[in-house]
Scaffold this motif. Sequence first.
Motif, mmCIF file in Angstrom:
data_model
loop_
_atom_site.group_PDB
_atom_site.id
_atom_site.type_symbol
_atom_site.label_atom_id
_atom_site.label_comp_id
_atom_site.label_asym_id
_atom_site.label_seq_id
_atom_site.Cartn_x
_atom_site.Cartn_y
_atom_site.Cartn_z
ATOM 1 N N ASP A 70 -2.641 -84.893 48.078
ATOM 2 C CA ASP A 70 -3.294 -84.784 46.776
ATOM 3 C C ASP A 70 -2.321 -84.463 45.650
ATOM 4 O OD1 ASP A 70 -5.698 -85.415 47.843
ATOM 5 O OD2 ASP A 70 -6.582 -83.421 47.715
ATOM 6 N N ARG A 90 -1.950 -91.546 48.769
ATOM 7 C CA ARG A 90 -3.353 -91.329 48.408
ATOM 8 C C ARG A 90 -4.136 -92.628 48.516
ATOM 9 N NH1 ARG A 90 -4.261 -87.757 43.137
ATOM 10 N NH2 ARG A 90 -6.379 -87.955 43.963
ATOM 11 N N PRO A 138 -10.487 -89.647 51.077
ATOM 12 C CA PRO A 138 -9.445 -88.627 51.216
ATOM 13 C C PRO A 138 -8.467 -88.950 52.334
ATOM 14 C CG PRO A 138 -11.483 -87.863 52.193
ATOM 15 C CD PRO A 138 -11.801 -89.167 51.525
ATOM 16 N N SER A 148 -6.437 -79.008 41.639
ATOM 17 C CA SER A 148 -6.895 -80.390 41.567
ATOM 18 C C SER A 148 -6.976 -80.895 40.144
ATOM 19 C CB SER A 148 -8.275 -80.527 42.232
ATOM 20 O OG SER A 148 -9.213 -79.670 41.583
ATOM 21 N N THR A 168 -3.826 -82.859 39.221
ATOM 22 C CA THR A 168 -3.361 -83.971 40.046
ATOM 23 C C THR A 168 -3.645 -85.295 39.367
ATOM 24 O OG1 THR A 168 -5.452 -84.016 41.237
ATOM 25 C CG2 THR A 168 -3.688 -82.657 42.161
#
Length: 722
Positions: free
Chosen positions: A547, A555, A560, A654, A657
Amino acid sequence: PDGRPRGPGRRRPKRPSILWRYRRVWVLFGLLGLTALAGVAWVITHVPLPPEVPQAQTSIVYDASGAQIATFHGDENRFPVKLDQVPKVTIDAVIAAEDRKFFQHRGIDPLGIARATWADIRRRGVRQGGSTITQQYVKNAFVGGGHERTLSRKLKEAIVAVKVESKYSKQEILERYLNTVYFGRGAYGIQAAAKAYYDKDAAQLDLKESAYLVGLIRTPSEGDVATDPLLAEDLRTIVLNAMVEQRSITRAQADEAEAIGLSSYVKPRKASETTVTSSIKGVEYFVEYVRQQLLSTHTIDEILRGGLRIHTTLDPRLQDLAYDAVYGDTLNRVNDPAGALVSLDPDGRVVAMVGGKDWAASKVNLAVGAEGGGGGRQAGSTFKPFLLAETVRQGYSVESSFAGPSKIVLPKADAGADWEVENYEGASYGRINLIDATANSVNTVYAQLTMAIGPEAVADMARKLGVKKSKLNSVVSLPLGTGNVSVLEMADAYLTFANEGMQTDPRVIKRVTVGESTIVDDEPERTRVLEREQANVVNFVLRQVVDRGSGVRARLPTGPAWGKTGTTEDYGDAWFVGYNRKLTTAVWMGYPGGQSQGLFNVHGWSRVSGGTLPAEIWRRFMSSAAPDRSEFPKPTSLGGKSFAGGVIRYRDKSATTVPAVTTPRAPASTVPKDAPVPTTAAVATTAPPWAESPPTTARAQSPPQTNFTIPDFTVPERIRRE
């Protein structure tokens, strides 16, 4: 004699006939003949048919869909087929050339024998054999092959032929004959011959192909077009002419078939015991690995002659995708390094294996290490999760913190010598926890963790996870990936994480049958290595790698992903090993000659690390092979014991990212615009997120370093004790 003239009144004495004079001899011969006939009749009616000579059969390899991909065979290559699988044109050719009265006689044909003998006397070549098809079948199946022509052998063949005719129908005899007659090139039976000469099934044979194969029955070795093209053409012509005489075909059809050169449709001879019959990309490496696995449970004679039906785990669609991801889309230039890929499903079945680019150029399977003729390759930082797993198993928190300087010296750690470790491009980190140290692959942190946990415990955990065949030395540099391992082993070890702590050995064979019997019926055997909660803590950490860490180029747009990058010293090897809930896949890149040749200037990358091309190969494959949006359960706690440095609580990063990278052309020495921004406040300098810190090996395994400056950090005494 008395001198008196003969007259009408004198009669000449009558002489007895030759039959009468030798009447006793003829009676004797008659009695002997009747006795012989009675004996033959008794043999036919009372003596049982002898057992058939055991026939070797080719073993066949299938992919997971049930399609044939290869055969294993020795000198005798056999594929029994039913008569209704043989085209009428082939049967007509056999009858015309070998036994025109087959459907009229009862096993032997005296007129046929006389006709063949007269042809031999006139030296015009043999259009039709003297032995019937039944006799030829008897020779192959009951009496045994051979070329001797003794009277006793011929008598035995004739008697058994009559017995066979009384037991089997004409159709059954013809089917058995077509499955036992020899056509050359090690091919016994019409199906094996069709494969050997045309690489097709018997059901697909046409007139020109059938005529040539039937012509080979008389001289299978000498008549091979590869041996004597002129004789091969003559044999085909003889059969075509015989078919015209029997009105099976017209003269125009024969001329049309004869006008086509044999070399235009007969395949070259193959000498290997393994014949690959599939167009699946790179399948040769997988097939050879299957053969090696069979040798652990079967003899070579059973594999080559036992008629095994081997059903493998290979998914043809995924295999093509894997090969294209490695060699079609990425490593497609002449001087490119090599690559290997192994993908496993949750049951440990190998669904794809890319062992090399070209089997004809190199038969070393780079995916399976020593089992494939190689020696394995260093794993780099893909080995760090094994240390992380052991740390979690021992009850320590992944929020435990360590200092992360650019360089570190661990006094007397390496067999009494100082152990010097540095990060990629001298990147320096402040105090960070194990989550961030894993995401950024910080060597100096993992070196300290190694001293706290112990290399012996790491080696033991690696073996339990799946690295079972490669030798692992319990040296301090092992957790940084200095041990040689195989791509298959790394995929299996990460599969244990994907299966939430349950280890499953990788397998390439699902089922093996012989006739109606199943001798291998594979079911996965699982062993718990980590508790489910422990495994999901590791999964949580490896999710951060993809991530926001060194694996961002892996990715997936389809869901995921979890995994870890790896790069060895001097860029000799580059790895990405990762998974989702459907597949676990390991990718390796390097030069086959060894780690001394670094991965420099490859497809626009000045230096190839695990987060560059290997991660992109992995993403290309997994995006199409295993789209899945399933998540692993979040661990209920990241807590546990901590080391001397205390803990740094995990903060969700997150928000900072970025989406998966899709353009792979930035050089590794610069930070692209799409790189994630480091969020740990204590970081002083940082490497690109796809960069990997090559491990500093133990002194015994690496050349001495020059211009080394002592770092400003040494491991605390308490950590060394722990």
